[in-house]
Design a protein around this motif. Structure first.
Motif, PDB file in Angstrom:
ATOM      1  N   GLU A  14       0.831  -1.208   0.000  1.00 36.48           N
ATOM      2  CA  GLU A  14       0.000   0.000   0.000  1.00 36.48           C
ATOM      3  C   GLU A  14       0.868   1.261   0.000  1.00 36.48           C
ATOM      4  O   GLU A  14       0.550   2.235  -0.664  1.00 36.48           O
ATOM      5  CB  GLU A  14      -0.942   0.019   1.203  1.00 36.48           C
ATOM      6  CG  GLU A  14      -2.079  -0.961   1.114  1.00 36.48           C
ATOM      7  CD  GLU A  14      -3.066  -0.667  -0.002  1.00 36.48           C
ATOM      8  OE1 GLU A  14      -3.281   0.515  -0.342  1.00 36.48           O
ATOM      9  OE2 GLU A  14      -3.640  -1.622  -0.538  1.00 36.48           O
ATOM     10  N   TRP A  15       1.959   1.240   0.763  1.00 37.23           N
ATOM     11  CA  TRP A  15       2.827   2.410   0.854  1.00 37.23           C
ATOM     12  C   TRP A  15       3.444   2.731  -0.505  1.00 37.23           C
ATOM     13  O   TRP A  15       3.602   3.903  -0.866  1.00 37.23           O
ATOM     14  CB  TRP A  15       3.908   2.188   1.918  1.00 37.23           C
ATOM     15  CG  TRP A  15       4.827   3.353   2.070  1.00 37.23           C
ATOM     16  CD1 TRP A  15       6.176   3.357   1.919  1.00 37.23           C
ATOM     17  CD2 TRP A  15       4.471   4.704   2.392  1.00 37.23           C
ATOM     18  NE1 TRP A  15       6.675   4.622   2.125  1.00 37.23           N
ATOM     19  CE2 TRP A  15       5.655   5.456   2.421  1.00 37.23           C
ATOM     20  CE3 TRP A  15       3.262   5.340   2.656  1.00 37.23           C
ATOM     21  CZ2 TRP A  15       5.665   6.830   2.691  1.00 37.23           C
ATOM     22  CZ3 TRP A  15       3.263   6.703   2.931  1.00 37.23           C
ATOM     23  CH2 TRP A  15       4.449   7.431   2.947  1.00 37.23           C
ATOM     24  N   ASP A  18       0.867   4.598  -2.208  1.00 37.94           N
ATOM     25  CA  ASP A  18       0.722   5.903  -1.560  1.00 37.94           C
ATOM     26  C   ASP A  18       1.795   6.877  -2.041  1.00 37.94           C
ATOM     27  O   ASP A  18       1.517   8.059  -2.257  1.00 37.94           O
ATOM     28  CB  ASP A  18       0.833   5.779  -0.041  1.00 37.94           C
ATOM     29  CG  ASP A  18      -0.360   5.091   0.598  1.00 37.94           C
ATOM     30  OD1 ASP A  18      -1.394   4.918  -0.068  1.00 37.94           O
ATOM     31  OD2 ASP A  18      -0.232   4.719   1.781  1.00 37.94           O
ATOM     32  N   LYS A  19       3.017   6.387  -2.188  1.00 42.72           N
ATOM     33  CA  LYS A  19       4.115   7.269  -2.598  1.00 42.72           C
ATOM     34  C   LYS A  19       3.855   7.869  -3.979  1.00 42.72           C
ATOM     35  O   LYS A  19       4.214   9.017  -4.225  1.00 42.72           O
ATOM     36  CB  LYS A  19       5.448   6.523  -2.553  1.00 42.72           C
ATOM     37  CG  LYS A  19       5.910   6.265  -1.126  1.00 42.72           C
ATOM     38  CD  LYS A  19       7.338   5.761  -1.050  1.00 42.72           C
ATOM     39  CE  LYS A  19       7.451   4.340  -1.509  1.00 42.72           C
ATOM     40  NZ  LYS A  19       8.764   3.732  -1.270  1.00 42.72           N
ATOM     41  N   LEU A  22       1.329  10.653  -3.388  1.00 43.80           N
ATOM     42  CA  LEU A  22       2.004  11.773  -2.732  1.00 43.80           C
ATOM     43  C   LEU A  22       2.876  12.548  -3.727  1.00 43.80           C
ATOM     44  O   LEU A  22       2.895  13.781  -3.713  1.00 43.80           O
ATOM     45  CB  LEU A  22       2.844  11.286  -1.550  1.00 43.80           C
ATOM     46  CG  LEU A  22       2.034  10.792  -0.356  1.00 43.80           C
ATOM     47  CD1 LEU A  22       2.939  10.064   0.628  1.00 43.80           C
ATOM     48  CD2 LEU A  22       1.304  11.937   0.318  1.00 43.80           C
ATOM     49  N   SER A  84      -0.944  15.906   4.784  1.00 43.52           N
ATOM     50  CA  SER A  84      -0.626  14.891   3.772  1.00 43.52           C
ATOM     51  C   SER A  84       0.871  14.583   3.753  1.00 43.52           C
ATOM     52  O   SER A  84       1.389  14.116   2.735  1.00 43.52           O
ATOM     53  CB  SER A  84      -1.091  15.349   2.383  1.00 43.52           C
ATOM     54  OG  SER A  84      -0.307  16.441   1.946  1.00 43.52           O
ATOM     55  N   ASP A  86       4.303  12.487   4.639  1.00 42.51           N
ATOM     56  CA  ASP A  86       4.534  11.044   4.532  1.00 42.51           C
ATOM     57  C   ASP A  86       4.150  10.291   5.802  1.00 42.51           C
ATOM     58  O   ASP A  86       3.481   9.253   5.735  1.00 42.51           O
ATOM     59  CB  ASP A  86       6.001  10.753   4.195  1.00 42.51           C
ATOM     60  CG  ASP A  86       6.373  11.127   2.775  1.00 42.51           C
ATOM     61  OD1 ASP A  86       5.553  11.736   2.060  1.00 42.51           O
ATOM     62  OD2 ASP A  86       7.507  10.803   2.363  1.00 42.51           O
ATOM     63  N   ILE A  89       0.293  10.115   6.294  1.00 43.61           N
ATOM     64  CA  ILE A  89      -0.366   9.229   5.325  1.00 43.61           C
ATOM     65  C   ILE A  89      -0.014   7.769   5.620  1.00 43.61           C
ATOM     66  O   ILE A  89      -0.878   6.892   5.552  1.00 43.61           O
ATOM     67  CB  ILE A  89      -0.005   9.619   3.878  1.00 43.61           C
ATOM     68  CG1 ILE A  89      -0.581  11.003   3.543  1.00 43.61           C
ATOM     69  CG2 ILE A  89      -0.488   8.556   2.886  1.00 43.61           C
ATOM     70  CD1 ILE A  89      -2.107  11.117   3.624  1.00 43.61           C
ATOM     71  N   ARG A  90       1.205   7.505   5.989  1.00 46.62           N
ATOM     72  CA  ARG A  90       1.579   6.123   6.327  1.00 46.62           C
ATOM     73  C   ARG A  90       0.782   5.638   7.548  1.00 46.62           C
ATOM     74  O   ARG A  90       0.290   4.507   7.572  1.00 46.62           O
ATOM     75  CB  ARG A  90       3.079   6.008   6.567  1.00 46.62           C
ATOM     76  CG  ARG A  90       3.547   4.576   6.667  1.00 46.62           C
ATOM     77  CD  ARG A  90       5.069   4.507   6.713  1.00 46.62           C
ATOM     78  NE  ARG A  90       5.524   3.162   6.964  1.00 46.62           N
ATOM     79  CZ  ARG A  90       5.880   2.287   6.033  1.00 46.62           C
ATOM     80  NH1 ARG A  90       5.821   2.618   4.761  1.00 46.62           N
ATOM     81  NH2 ARG A  90       6.294   1.089   6.363  1.00 46.62           N
ATOM     82  N   THR A  93      -2.768   4.922   6.407  1.00 50.68           N
ATOM     83  CA  THR A  93      -2.836   3.658   5.676  1.00 50.68           C
ATOM     84  C   THR A  93      -2.776   2.472   6.637  1.00 50.68           C
ATOM     85  O   THR A  93      -3.553   1.527   6.497  1.00 50.68           O
ATOM     86  CB  THR A  93      -1.708   3.580   4.626  1.00 50.68           C
ATOM     87  OG1 THR A  93      -1.920   4.627   3.670  1.00 50.68           O
ATOM     88  CG2 THR A  93      -1.696   2.241   3.912  1.00 50.68           C
ATOM     89  N   GLY A 109      -8.232   2.679  -0.577  1.00 48.69           N
ATOM     90  CA  GLY A 109      -7.372   3.825  -0.780  1.00 48.69           C
ATOM     91  C   GLY A 109      -7.884   5.118  -0.176  1.00 48.69           C
ATOM     92  O   GLY A 109      -8.946   5.170   0.424  1.00 48.69           O
ATOM     93  N   TRP A 110      -7.082   6.168  -0.341  1.00 43.81           N
ATOM     94  CA  TRP A 110      -7.352   7.477   0.214  1.00 43.81           C
ATOM     95  C   TRP A 110      -7.210   8.519  -0.881  1.00 43.81           C
ATOM     96  O   TRP A 110      -6.651   8.264  -1.937  1.00 43.81           O
ATOM     97  CB  TRP A 110      -6.401   7.791   1.379  1.00 43.81           C
ATOM     98  CG  TRP A 110      -4.953   7.835   0.956  1.00 43.81           C
ATOM     99  CD1 TRP A 110      -4.099   6.780   0.877  1.00 43.81           C
ATOM    100  CD2 TRP A 110      -4.226   8.975   0.501  1.00 43.81           C
ATOM    101  NE1 TRP A 110      -2.881   7.189   0.411  1.00 43.81           N
ATOM    102  CE2 TRP A 110      -2.922   8.525   0.180  1.00 43.81           C
ATOM    103  CE3 TRP A 110      -4.534  10.318   0.344  1.00 43.81           C
ATOM    104  CZ2 TRP A 110      -1.933   9.387  -0.294  1.00 43.81           C
ATOM    105  CZ3 TRP A 110      -3.554  11.179  -0.130  1.00 43.81           C
ATOM    106  CH2 TRP A 110      -2.272  10.713  -0.439  1.00 43.81           C
TER     107      TRP A 110
END
Length: 119
Positions: A14-15, A18-19, A22, A84, A86, A89-90, A93, A109-110
């Protein structure tokens, strides 16, 4: 409420996604330190989503809406005010993956808008 352990591999999967989100936000001028509404979505059965909706406030979220797609799949959208960056958000998640395990729903997700500080 005790939150369960999440598989490190699942969190890293997921991360990685996410990256990418971001990076896109940053490319659009986002200032990550600005607090804004960040929404998350979960898919699942009506009973599972009902339980999650009932507990949303205790979990630190507000209910935004429930939506049914063309195939009849139901999603529950929750939101909370946060930055928002890192780390934030981590942490979001991780919490959503824990919710996925507790409520037998699928984290989808977000999202949030890029905030540049201009009014």
């Amino acid at each position: 409420m005790t939150l369960p352990e999440v598989s490190p591999a699942r969190l890293e999967e997921e991360w990685a996604a996410d990256k990418d989100v971001l990076a896109s936000l940053r490319e659009n001028g986002d200032r990550p330190e600005i607090v804004r509404m960040v929404d998350v979505s979960f898919r699942g059965t009506e009973p599972a989503l009902d339980r999650l909706e009932e507990d949303a406030e205790e979990l630190g979220f507000e209910v935004i809406e429930r939506e049914e797609d063309e195939e009849g799949e139901i999603s529950l959208f929750l939101g909370r005010e946060q930055t928002s960056d890192d780390d934030a958000i981590r942490a979001l998640t991780l919490k959503c993956l824990q919710i996925e395990l507790i409520y037998d729903v699928e984290y989808d997700g977000w999202g949030c808008t890029a905030e540049d500080g201009a009014e």
